[in-house]
Design a protein around this motif. Structure first.
Motif: not given
Ligand code: T1G
Length: 688
Positions: A384-398
């Motif tokens: 996701l870090v590679d594919a999305l804009p660098k300030d995109a928010i990454l969430a985990s549903n863990t």
């Protein structure tokens, strides 16, 4: 201003103006009563009553229920309207609920707009209609409909109200139509209170009682509502009102009404904490990694909220599965009439499933719902870090894993937040927003903004094993297995918790979700488990025997033919065998003690969760337990219920239990502080 009034010639216009939903507080009641006298002094030919904004009136102001009622009392105001020689017309555009519906029923006539609703939801707040509703509604719609509406609390849409004769007409512009009503026609309408009560019908009463016994067991308001409706069938209207009023006043100060009011307002207070000062990122396009049950459910929730959703999978089979799962949810929505064909097509148009992460290249939020493995999730985040804009928010549903470990390899861990959805993700309202040690306010604001868009109940959680809900659940199950091991059976434990008010006990519930999930978590915890903590091996034995629950046809119960659950003596024997191996004496636990042990175990764990700052306050824990784990709503949630027990009493009992097992029953410092200071859990705050 709470009620405005004006007249055009001999027509009066009275408007309830008490934002945001025209709750009928003291000033509204006063304004309405004054309007009755005003209309009579001017000898108007009609009064047209409306509500400003999006509601006609949302009912009595429930915030007044903890205080002594202030005059003028609503029943008296409504009698004045109903008995006035100036007929009132309720022009309903929006919701007319509870006291709002009672105001409308005291009017000679009701005209509703197509999108408006009318209903008597009082029982959802643990009370009954207290302003004539139990007497006017049967006179207008008949006994069967009145029993149904009041004892179950479900409102009617305008078309249903028309069919039930609760509204005279449905019109696009109720105000205009009310002005046009023929004066003679209006004068011929009999005041509601003068209408004859419906005939007593024992079969309808019995049927209504059976329905609430099934749908709302142990709740007293629905029972009282039926009692009061029935009493009014055989006595004059004005003799029935005091009976209704007495029942309402008694209920509203009772435990169940206080609990239901607590949850009502807690749900609405569930917002982003003021301490978080940041804006959300754009939410129009959201990536979801993983198209399994959870991923598809999350994607469908996004589509339902009008957003674009792109599910990212690892291969073509995964993409096909994602598409099938989302289409199945769209189909179910269509089948239930929850969405139209047009909306379904809109969902399809805004949905993509692909193995190509570039398809989500413009998404500013990604939610991973991949397999519950730290390595898998770390790999997903790297992609996701590679594919999305660098300030995109990454969430985990863990639902368990440590967010702080999850971000260990990321160059910018501040963009990661936990968004713990509950299955089914498009239905369950709870959303745990998990703040990692380095989670930014922007990431948190994004989580809360998404929660609002999805009409979820967002609860901020800190990082620990299981966050708030699953950590309490783990303790609940451990306490249950201990009682089971030391002298009980799954069915006795389940029965005890159903008597408390759970729809199902912990064992039947685990048979639904599968014993393998908790088993995997116990294995994950093997390396870090306290060696001094007693370990109950029965659930492991079950998994070794392949008894995983409904999905394998047998778990804590057997499910012959996939139907109802059947006790399984093999399971009962397991505990006897394990007790023998552990050289433990078995105890014949009664339901009351089973219930007490399991509830105190959860309360003590929740107190630690609050003490450690994993939860911000007791109210959030109540929301988690009610909306995520089936705690009975009419008990107000785990901590609200705990406050009815009192900290001192709980600490005393926990100290006794800690004699039995000082590790499992270690008394929470927060509970001890509450006991020492006489503080309620509702007012307790984290230690630091
Ligand atoms: N009393 C006090 N405040 C109320 C309220 C009420 N009845 N209803 C809503 N609010 C507040 C709510 O807390 C929130 O506040 C704001 O209004 C917006 O609400 C005598 C005894 C009407 C369908 O059970 O179902 O009448 O957070 O976020 O999603 O016989 O509110 O902004 O500070 O829910 O658009 C019976 C309860 C009362 C209806 C609107 N009536 N309300 O939903 O907005 S008992 C009810 C609702 C009674 C009589 C008996 C919903 C709504 P804040 P909201 P919404």
């Amino acid at each position: 201003m709470s009620v405005t009034k004006r007249n055009e010639a001999d027509v009066g216009y009275v408007e309830i103006d008490n934002p945001p939903v025209n709750a009928i507080g003291q000033s509204v009641r006063q304004g309405l009563l004054e309007a009755v006298r005003w209309a009579e002094e001017l000898h108007l030919t009609r009064v047209i009553l409306s509500g400003k904004g999006r509601a006609f009136a949302a009912g009595a102001d429930a915030r007044e229920f903890d205080q002594a009622p202030l005059e003028p009392h609503l029943p008296d105001v409504l009698n004045a309207i109903d008995e006035s020689f100036v007929p009132w017309i309720a022009a309903i555009d929006g919701v007319a609920l509870g006291g709002g519906a009672e105001v409308a029923m005291a009017c000679r006539m009701r005209i509703m707009s197509p999108k408006s609703q009318i209903g008597m939801p009082e029982v959802t707040l643990g009370v009954i209609p207290g302003a004539g509703g139990t007497q006017r509604l049967p006179r207008l719609v008949g006994l069967a409909k009145a029993l149904d509406m009041i004892s179950l609390g479900k409102p009617l849409k305008a078309a249903q109200a028309l069919a039930a004769k609760l509204t005279h007409t449905v019109e696009d512009d109720p105000l205009e139509e009310a002005y046009m009503v023929n004066t003679e026609e209006l004068g011929c309408i009999v005041p509601t209170w003068e209408l004859p009560a419906p005939e007593h019908d024992a079969s309808l009463i019995t049927k209504a009682r059976a329905t609430i016994a099934k749908k709302s067991p142990q709740q007293i308001a629905p029972v009282q509502a039926i009692d009061v409706i029935e009493a009014g069938l055989s006595i004059p209207f004005h003799e029935a009102l005091p009976i209704e009023r007495a029942a309402f006043l008694e209920l509203k100060t009772g435990d169940q009404a206080r609990a239901l009011r607590h949850i009502f307002f807690a749900e609405r207070a569930a917002k982003m904490p003021d301490s978080i000062k940041a804006e959300t990122v754009a939410l129009d396009h959201i990536a979801v990694v993983g198209g399994g049950t959870m991923g598809a459910g999350i994607a469908y929730a996004l589509l339902n909220a009008g957003l674009r959703a792109t599910i990212l999978e690892t291969d073509a089979d995964g993409v096909a599965r994602a598409k099938t799962n989302v289409e199945a949810l769209i189909g179910a929505g269509l089948k239930r009439g929850l969405i139209t064909e047009e909306r379904a097509q809109g969902h399809r148009d805004r949905f993509v499933a692909s193995t190509d992460y570039a398809q989500a290249g413009d998404a500013m939020l990604a939610i991973e719902a991949a397999f519950e493995s730290m390595d898998v999730k770390k790999d997903v985040f790297a992609k996701l870090v590679d594919a999305l804009p660098k300030d995109a928010i990454l969430a985990s549903n863990t639902s368990y894993l440590d967010i702080n470990e999850l971000v260990a390899n990321l160059s910018d861990p501040s963009r990661v937040v936990g968004l713990h959805f509950f299955a089914p993700a498009h239905i369950m309202k709870l959303l745990e927003i998990v703040r990692g040690a380095q989670t930014s306010d922007t990431a948190l604001a994004t989580g809360f903004a998404l929660g609002k868009k999805l009409r979820k109940i967002p609860v901020l959680a800190g990082v620990c094993d299981g966050f708030i809900g699953n950590r309490i659940l783990a303790r609940y199950r451990e306490a249950a297995d201990t009682v089971f091991m030391d002298g009980s059976t799954p069915w006795e434990v389940d029965e005890a918790m159903e008597m408390f008010g759970y729809a199902m006990g912990p064992y039947e519930a685990q048979d639904l979700s599968g014993l393998d999930i908790a088993h995997a978590n116990r294995r994950r915890q093997d390396a870090t488990r306290d060696p001094n903590r007693r370990y109950i091996p029965i659930a492991d034995r079950m998994v070794e025997l392949g008894k995983l629950g409904r999905k394998t046809g047998a778990g804590w119960y057997r499910y012959p033919g996939g139907n109802g659950k059947v006790d399984d003596p093999i399971v009962a024997d397991l505990a006897i065998e394990e007790s023998h191996l552990a050289k433990r004496d078995r105890t014949d636990y009664q339901a009351e003690e089973i219930k007490e042990r399991l509830l105190l175990a959860m309360i003590n764990e929740a107190a630690d969760i609050l003490d450690e700052g994993i939860a911000q306050n007791a109210r959030d824990i109540d929301l988690v337990t009610v909306f995520g784990y089936g705690f009975p709503r009419w008990r107000g949630g785990l901590m609200h219920y705990a406050d009815t027990l009192g900290a001192q009493a709980m600490v005393t009992r926990l100290r006794e239990l800690s004699q039995e097992d000082p590790v499992a029953w270690k008394v929470s410092p927060l509970l001890e502080r509450c006991a020492d200071s006489g503080t309620k859990l509702a007012d307790a705050r984290p230690r630091s």
